[in-house]
Structure formats: C-alpha cells, structure tokens
Design a protein around this motif. Sequence first.
Motif, PDB file in Angstrom:
ATOM      1  N   MET A 108      75.827  47.622  66.060  1.00  0.00           N
ATOM      2  CA  MET A 108      76.002  48.597  67.124  1.00  0.00           C
ATOM      3  C   MET A 108      77.111  49.557  66.731  1.00  0.00           C
ATOM      4  O   MET A 108      78.010  49.210  65.956  1.00  0.00           O
ATOM      5  N   ASP A 109      77.053  50.767  67.282  1.00  0.00           N
ATOM      6  CA  ASP A 109      78.137  51.728  67.117  1.00  0.00           C
ATOM      7  C   ASP A 109      78.798  51.953  68.470  1.00  0.00           C
ATOM      8  O   ASP A 109      78.147  51.850  69.518  1.00  0.00           O
ATOM      9  N   MET A 126      81.550  54.333  74.509  1.00  0.00           N
ATOM     10  CA  MET A 126      80.192  54.867  74.434  1.00  0.00           C
ATOM     11  C   MET A 126      79.463  54.084  73.350  1.00  0.00           C
ATOM     12  O   MET A 126      79.772  54.215  72.165  1.00  0.00           O
ATOM     13  N   VAL A 127      78.493  53.255  73.746  1.00  0.00           N
ATOM     14  CA  VAL A 127      77.876  52.298  72.832  1.00  0.00           C
ATOM     15  C   VAL A 127      76.469  52.740  72.444  1.00  0.00           C
ATOM     16  O   VAL A 127      75.708  53.227  73.282  1.00  0.00           O
ATOM     17  N   GLY A 128      76.124  52.536  71.175  1.00  0.00           N
ATOM     18  CA  GLY A 128      74.767  52.752  70.691  1.00  0.00           C
ATOM     19  C   GLY A 128      74.199  51.444  70.164  1.00  0.00           C
ATOM     20  O   GLY A 128      74.847  50.758  69.374  1.00  0.00           O
ATOM     21  N   LEU A 154      76.072  52.222  77.808  1.00  0.00           N
ATOM     22  CA  LEU A 154      75.135  52.095  76.692  1.00  0.00           C
ATOM     23  C   LEU A 154      74.446  53.450  76.597  1.00  0.00           C
ATOM     24  O   LEU A 154      73.524  53.755  77.352  1.00  0.00           O
ATOM     25  N   ALA A 155      74.943  54.294  75.676  1.00  0.00           N
ATOM     26  CA  ALA A 155      74.510  55.685  75.634  1.00  0.00           C
ATOM     27  C   ALA A 155      73.086  55.845  75.131  1.00  0.00           C
ATOM     28  O   ALA A 155      72.399  56.806  75.491  1.00  0.00           O
ATOM     29  N   GLY A 159      73.395  54.848  66.953  1.00  0.00           N
ATOM     30  CA  GLY A 159      73.754  56.238  66.703  1.00  0.00           C
ATOM     31  C   GLY A 159      74.118  56.977  67.972  1.00  0.00           C
ATOM     32  O   GLY A 159      74.854  57.965  67.929  1.00  0.00           O
ATOM     33  N   GLY A 160      73.621  56.490  69.116  1.00  0.00           N
ATOM     34  CA  GLY A 160      73.871  57.172  70.386  1.00  0.00           C
ATOM     35  C   GLY A 160      75.330  57.158  70.798  1.00  0.00           C
ATOM     36  O   GLY A 160      75.829  58.112  71.405  1.00  0.00           O
ATOM     37  N   GLY A 161      76.025  56.071  70.480  1.00  0.00           N
ATOM     38  CA  GLY A 161      77.432  55.979  70.857  1.00  0.00           C
ATOM     39  C   GLY A 161      78.288  56.983  70.111  1.00  0.00           C
ATOM     40  O   GLY A 161      79.103  57.697  70.710  1.00  0.00           O
TER      41      GLY A 161
END
Length: 212
Positions: A108-109, A126-128, A154-155, A159-161
């Motif tokens: 996770m990012d 902000m988690v991806g 959980l954005a 990569g979303g985070g």
Amino acid sequence: MQLGMIGLGRMGGNMAKRIAAAGHEVVGYDHSPESDRTVASLKELVAALKAPRLVWVMVPAGEATDSTINELAELLQPGDMIIDGGNSRYTDDARHAAELEPKGIHFMDCGVSGGVWGIDRGYALMVGGNKDDFETARPIFEALKPEGDSGLVLAGPVGGGHFAKMVHNGIEYGMMQAFGEGFATMVKSDLVDDPAAVMSSWRDGSVVQSWL
C-alpha cells in the motif's frame, strides 16, 4: 499490533513514537546508529516481527525507497505487507506492487501530512490499496490520525494515496505563495504597522487560518 518502521527521521521518528504511545509495538530501523533504532539492519527488523509482518517505509523518495523495498522483497514472506509512507511518485507504486505480488507480499502507499506537529496533533493519511489490506493496517492508521472522524481516507487503489498527496502538496504550495504575497503587500503598505501581528490574528476564527 507490531509494526516495523524504517526511517526514524523528523517524520518517521515522531510517527513511531505516536504509534507506540497508542499501545502498539514498534521495531525501528534507521541507517544512522545515532537514531532511536531498535535493530541494526533490515534483516534484524524482519526477524523481530511475527508473521504476517507489517512494515512501514518512511525514507526519501526515489533510490532510497526503491532499494529499501527491493531488499525487503528478499526478506519478507507471503502474507507480509509493505506500506510506503514517503513522498514517492504515484507511478512508482504500481511498479512496486507488481514486483511484490508474485512473492505474495502486499503493498500500500500512504501520503502523510502533519509535519513535526503530527506527533501531538495527529497526521492526515491518504491511503492507496485494496480494502482488505486497508482494514488489516487500520489500527496503525487509527493510531496516527487525529482524534475524531477525519484525517484518514482510503483514496483509491495502489497509487491513489500518493496521487492525492501530490494534489495536496500543490494546494499547500499555492497557499504558501498566497500567504507570502499577502505578507509582502502589507509590508509595502503605509496602513499596516505590524504585518506579522495581522497574520497572527488570522490563526483563530479566520477563513484563511493555517499553521503554515
């Protein structure tokens, strides 16, 4: 929970302390022997954690993050998880996840905002990643975020985070530019005797209040 924290600098060190204060066990590693590290190598860090392991990487983006994740990939086991909490470029996250997936290692990012004040105020996270991994690591996220219902999201997928954090940083720099221009405008005016006092008055109750 147990957490391995890699990188105990101004951000990572304070985050480790906040997590430990919430009752979790933190095994810390940093290159510097003068840090508050509890182990002297990544190999020792992995050995000190019970499976399935959760490891948070908080080192500079780029080569430092890549080399750390690559070394962890050879030390961790299927079912373990890596969270990249640094300021990595969001496009690097998909590559890391793809390289770790064949080994059964979750990834996770997490974009982190809060600076040196986060140890007391909490951090915006902000988690991806996927929802199951997010829920697995939630106790650590909950320890880091501010009290209340905000500060954690959980954005999106991997990569979303970091993408959200990139947007966040753009907004932050825009705000800092606006504050700088506003201060300079008051400095040049004969009508404002103390620009610093005016800006300080905005810290409470103002629509532009910010600890920036």
